[in-house]
Design a protein around this motif. Structure first.
Motif, mmCIF file in Angstrom:
data_model
loop_
_atom_site.group_PDB
_atom_site.id
_atom_site.type_symbol
_atom_site.label_atom_id
_atom_site.label_comp_id
_atom_site.label_asym_id
_atom_site.label_seq_id
_atom_site.Cartn_x
_atom_site.Cartn_y
_atom_site.Cartn_z
ATOM 1 N N LEU A 26 0.816 -1.217 0.000
ATOM 2 C CA LEU A 26 0.000 0.000 0.000
ATOM 3 C C LEU A 26 0.849 1.266 0.000
ATOM 4 O O LEU A 26 0.495 2.260 -0.632
ATOM 5 N N LEU A 27 1.980 1.239 0.695
ATOM 6 C CA LEU A 27 2.816 2.438 0.779
ATOM 7 C C LEU A 27 3.751 2.601 -0.415
ATOM 8 O O LEU A 27 3.976 3.714 -0.881
ATOM 9 N N VAL A 28 4.320 1.496 -0.893
ATOM 10 C CA VAL A 28 5.353 1.584 -1.919
ATOM 11 C C VAL A 28 4.931 0.949 -3.245
ATOM 12 O O VAL A 28 5.398 1.342 -4.301
ATOM 13 N N GLY A 29 4.075 -0.046 -3.177
ATOM 14 C CA GLY A 29 3.643 -0.720 -4.394
ATOM 15 C C GLY A 29 4.403 -1.987 -4.714
ATOM 16 O O GLY A 29 4.142 -2.643 -5.718
ATOM 17 N N ARG A 30 5.355 -2.341 -3.883
ATOM 18 C CA ARG A 30 6.128 -3.577 -4.055
ATOM 19 C C ARG A 30 6.734 -3.946 -2.712
ATOM 20 O O ARG A 30 6.647 -3.186 -1.747
ATOM 21 N N LEU A 31 7.379 -5.113 -2.648
ATOM 22 C CA LEU A 31 8.026 -5.523 -1.407
ATOM 23 C C LEU A 31 9.408 -4.883 -1.313
ATOM 24 O O LEU A 31 10.185 -4.922 -2.264
ATOM 25 N N VAL A 39 6.121 -8.770 -6.945
ATOM 26 C CA VAL A 39 7.289 -9.601 -6.649
ATOM 27 C C VAL A 39 8.182 -9.873 -7.849
ATOM 28 O O VAL A 39 9.307 -10.340 -7.678
ATOM 29 N N ALA A 40 7.683 -9.614 -9.065
ATOM 30 C CA ALA A 40 8.473 -9.930 -10.259
ATOM 31 C C ALA A 40 7.971 -9.091 -11.425
ATOM 32 O O ALA A 40 7.086 -8.260 -11.280
ATOM 33 N N ASP A 41 8.532 -9.341 -12.576
ATOM 34 C CA ASP A 41 8.081 -8.691 -13.799
ATOM 35 C C ASP A 41 6.699 -9.235 -14.169
ATOM 36 O O ASP A 41 6.484 -10.447 -14.090
ATOM 37 N N LEU A 57 5.770 -19.678 -12.065
ATOM 38 C CA LEU A 57 6.952 -20.298 -11.467
ATOM 39 C C LEU A 57 8.138 -19.337 -11.458
ATOM 40 O O LEU A 57 8.848 -19.220 -10.450
ATOM 41 N N GLN A 58 8.342 -18.656 -12.541
ATOM 42 C CA GLN A 58 9.444 -17.704 -12.618
ATOM 43 C C GLN A 58 9.247 -16.564 -11.626
ATOM 44 O O GLN A 58 10.207 -16.105 -10.992
ATOM 45 N N ALA A 59 8.019 -16.109 -11.432
ATOM 46 C CA ALA A 59 7.739 -15.039 -10.473
ATOM 47 C C ALA A 59 7.998 -15.508 -9.041
ATOM 48 O O ALA A 59 8.543 -14.764 -8.222
ATOM 49 N N VAL A 60 7.639 -16.746 -8.742
ATOM 50 C CA VAL A 60 7.874 -17.283 -7.391
ATOM 51 C C VAL A 60 9.372 -17.413 -7.141
ATOM 52 O O VAL A 60 9.878 -16.971 -6.097
ATOM 53 N N VAL A 61 10.079 -17.984 -8.077
ATOM 54 C CA VAL A 61 11.536 -18.136 -7.907
ATOM 55 C C VAL A 61 12.208 -16.771 -7.802
ATOM 56 O O VAL A 61 13.065 -16.545 -6.951
ATOM 57 N N SER A 62 11.810 -15.844 -8.644
ATOM 58 C CA SER A 62 12.380 -14.500 -8.618
ATOM 59 C C SER A 62 12.081 -13.793 -7.297
ATOM 60 O O SER A 62 12.948 -13.145 -6.707
ATOM 61 N N GLY A 63 10.848 -13.919 -6.820
ATOM 62 C CA GLY A 63 10.473 -13.271 -5.558
ATOM 63 C C GLY A 63 11.213 -13.838 -4.371
ATOM 64 O O GLY A 63 11.698 -13.100 -3.505
ATOM 65 N N VAL A 95 3.811 -16.979 0.671
ATOM 66 C CA VAL A 95 3.465 -15.563 0.517
ATOM 67 C C VAL A 95 3.856 -15.057 -0.871
ATOM 68 O O VAL A 95 3.072 -14.363 -1.532
ATOM 69 N N VAL A 96 5.037 -15.405 -1.336
ATOM 70 C CA VAL A 96 5.473 -14.970 -2.665
ATOM 71 C C VAL A 96 4.604 -15.616 -3.748
ATOM 72 O O VAL A 96 4.229 -14.950 -4.725
ATOM 73 N N ALA A 97 4.239 -16.886 -3.582
ATOM 74 C CA ALA A 97 3.368 -17.543 -4.560
ATOM 75 C C ALA A 97 1.991 -16.884 -4.584
ATOM 76 O O ALA A 97 1.418 -16.675 -5.660
ATOM 77 N N PHE A 98 1.465 -16.551 -3.419
ATOM 78 C CA PHE A 98 0.175 -15.850 -3.358
ATOM 79 C C PHE A 98 0.256 -14.510 -4.080
ATOM 80 O O PHE A 98 -0.619 -14.168 -4.874
ATOM 81 N N LEU A 99 1.316 -13.769 -3.810
ATOM 82 C CA LEU A 99 1.479 -12.478 -4.478
ATOM 83 C C LEU A 99 1.672 -12.642 -5.983
ATOM 84 O O LEU A 99 1.199 -11.819 -6.769
ATOM 85 N N ALA A 100 2.366 -13.700 -6.389
ATOM 86 C CA ALA A 100 2.559 -13.943 -7.812
ATOM 87 C C ALA A 100 1.237 -14.267 -8.505
ATOM 88 O O ALA A 100 1.056 -13.949 -9.674
ATOM 89 N N LEU A 101 0.318 -14.840 -7.765
ATOM 90 C CA LEU A 101 -1.000 -15.139 -8.324
ATOM 91 C C LEU A 101 -1.891 -13.900 -8.428
ATOM 92 O O LEU A 101 -2.576 -13.711 -9.427
ATOM 93 N N VAL A 102 -1.877 -13.066 -7.389
ATOM 94 C CA VAL A 102 -2.832 -11.948 -7.347
ATOM 95 C C VAL A 102 -2.257 -10.626 -7.838
ATOM 96 O O VAL A 102 -3.005 -9.782 -8.325
#
Length: 142
Positions: free
Chosen positions: A35-40, A90-92, A98-104, A78-85
């Motif tokens: 909410l504050l920054v838009g990313r982790l 967490v990634a590009d 899978l790539q987003a989860v690994v990257s995150g 948590v990273v997989a959830f964020l990669a889904l929604v």
């Protein structure tokens, strides 16, 4: 006169409650950061590391094993959830799931390593300083 337990034996929370608390704390940190920054950011990393230590402090001794496996599982879920929604958190956005989860997980790997090391070290120290777990369990059952 009762005698206070040493701080390494203070954790008396059941494992399920500690897991629920961990999920709540981490998702709160995610929500605030997004909410504050838009990313982790490093805020999430610091919250994750502190949460790992907190969970290792609160859990009762018989549920140590559950908390010992919690940090990598919690980070991955948590990273997989964020990669889904919200993949861009967490990634590009063009990355696969899978790539987003690994990257995150890789991006926040230092926090994962630090949190996991603190968690295991604190659990090990509590186990070492706390005495015989078998004797403690047999006293609880009688």
């Amino acid at each position: 006169m009762t005698h206070a337990e040493p701080y390494w034996q203070a954790g008396q929370e059941p494992g399920r409650q500690v897991v629920a608390l961990g999920v709540a704390v981490i998702l709160t940190a995610v929500a605030v950061d997004v909410l504050l920054v838009g990313r982790l950011t490093i805020f999430f990393d610091l919250c994750f590391t502190a949460a790992c230590l907190l969970l290792a402090t609160l859990v009762r001794r018989r549920d140590f094993l559950l908390v010992a496996f919690l940090p990598p599982l919690l980070m991955t879920v948590v990273v997989a959830f964020l990669a889904l929604v919200a993949r861009d958190v967490v990634a590009d956005p063009a990355d696969s799931l899978l790539q987003a989860v690994v990257s995150g997980v890789a991006t926040h790997g230092v926090a994962l390593g630090a949190g996991y090391a603190l968690c295991l070290a604190w659990l090990g120290w509590r186990l070492h300083r706390g005495g015989n777990l078998v004797a403690e369990l047999s006293r609880e059952l009688t």
